[in-house]
Every structure is written in C-alpha cells, then in structure tokens.
Design a protein around this motif. Structure first.
Motif, mmCIF file in Angstrom:
data_model
loop_
_atom_site.group_PDB
_atom_site.id
_atom_site.type_symbol
_atom_site.label_atom_id
_atom_site.label_comp_id
_atom_site.label_asym_id
_atom_site.label_seq_id
_atom_site.Cartn_x
_atom_site.Cartn_y
_atom_site.Cartn_z
ATOM 1 N N UNK A 39 36.887 29.370 -6.581
ATOM 2 C CA UNK A 39 36.355 28.353 -5.666
ATOM 3 C C UNK A 39 36.233 27.004 -6.371
ATOM 4 N N UNK A 40 35.815 27.012 -7.621
ATOM 5 C CA UNK A 40 35.695 25.779 -8.399
ATOM 6 C C UNK A 40 37.060 25.126 -8.606
ATOM 7 N N UNK A 41 38.063 25.918 -8.970
ATOM 8 C CA UNK A 41 39.415 25.393 -9.177
ATOM 9 C C UNK A 41 39.975 24.847 -7.864
ATOM 10 N N UNK A 42 39.768 25.556 -6.749
ATOM 11 C CA UNK A 42 40.249 25.084 -5.448
ATOM 12 C C UNK A 42 39.562 23.780 -5.049
ATOM 13 N N UNK A 43 38.268 23.668 -5.303
ATOM 14 C CA UNK A 43 37.540 22.442 -4.985
ATOM 15 C C UNK A 43 38.012 21.255 -5.791
ATOM 16 N N UNK A 44 38.244 21.459 -7.080
ATOM 17 C CA UNK A 44 38.741 20.373 -7.929
ATOM 18 C C UNK A 44 40.147 19.968 -7.491
ATOM 19 N N UNK A 45 40.998 20.952 -7.171
ATOM 20 C CA UNK A 45 42.358 20.645 -6.707
ATOM 21 C C UNK A 45 42.319 19.847 -5.405
ATOM 22 N N UNK A 46 41.420 20.193 -4.507
ATOM 23 C CA UNK A 46 41.285 19.468 -3.245
ATOM 24 C C UNK A 46 40.842 18.031 -3.484
ATOM 25 N N UNK A 47 39.887 17.839 -4.375
ATOM 26 C CA UNK A 47 39.409 16.485 -4.670
ATOM 27 C C UNK A 47 40.476 15.628 -5.335
#
Length: 135
Positions: A39-47
């Motif tokens: 979830x952290x990696x997906x959130x950073x990728x989205x940002x």
C-alpha cells in the motif's frame, strides 16, 4: 490426580497454546506487513505520477483557484457586475493544509461565477480574503 502432575500438565498446555498463538500472530503479522508495504509503494507511485496540486516541498496553509467554463447559460449572476452569465468562467477556491505538496485537510472552499467581460478583467481578481467571504 496429583497436584504436581496437574500443575505440570497445565504449564505444558499453556506453553503449547502460547506457541500456537505466537505462530498465528507471526504469520498474520507478516501478511499485514507485506500488505502495508504494498500500500505504501502504491501510494508513493500514485503521488509521483500525478500532477501535484502544489510544489513538492510546499508545507502549510495554501489557497488555490480552479477555473472552468460555465456550463449552464444564464443560470448564474456575475459576482462583479451582477449580470446574468451567458458566457463566462466558474472559479472554485480551495483553502487547504498541505504537507509536501499533498493537500491533507480542506479548510474552506467555495465557488464564484464571472461573466466573460469580468473574467478577463484584471481588476476582477479578488484577494484571497474576499474570495473566501463570497460564495
């Protein structure tokens, strides 16, 4: 049954249950850790891939104005000249608290409609405080 034997059996059962509970908790903890990291990696990728609302190092309270054309002809009146808007601009102001370019908390928002004459006029640009008072 002897009390000593009963105590030994009780301690053995307690240790066995604790060992099983430890194994279950460790496996659940591993799954939760992997899910959290994904979830952290997906959130950073989205940002990183999205266009930021503010600069990446912006921190604190900020106001931005979002502009788009008026879609409903004549349904609104211009904030500056009070005329019915047939062709103009809708401005939505948003006051937010920002951390590293990411808006976290919406503090205030509102919307103003301008006719095409007032939207292009430099004197129609209101200060942030005036924008926040009008709605």
């Amino acid at each position: 049954m002897d009390r000593r034997l009963l105590a030994v059996v009780g301690v053995c059962v307690t240790l066995f249950v604790a060992f099983l509970a430890r194994g279950v908790l460790l496996s659940v903890g591993r799954v939760a850790l992997v899910a959290l990291l994904l979830a952290l990696v997906a959130g950073v990728a989205l940002l990183v891939t999205r266009e930021p609302a503010y600069g990446r190092f912006t921190v604190g309270e900020r106001t931005r104005i979002l502009r788009r054309p008026v879609d409903e002809q004549g349904a609104h009146r211009c904030v500056d000249c009070e005329q019915a808007v047939t062709d103009g601009e809708r401005r939505r102001f948003v006051r937010e608290w920002v951390l590293f370019g990411v808006p976290l908390v919406l503090l205030d928002d509102g919307e103003n409609v301008y006719c095409s004459a007032c939207a292009g006029d430099e004197t129609s640009e209101l200060a942030d405080d005036e924008l926040l008072r009008e709605k």
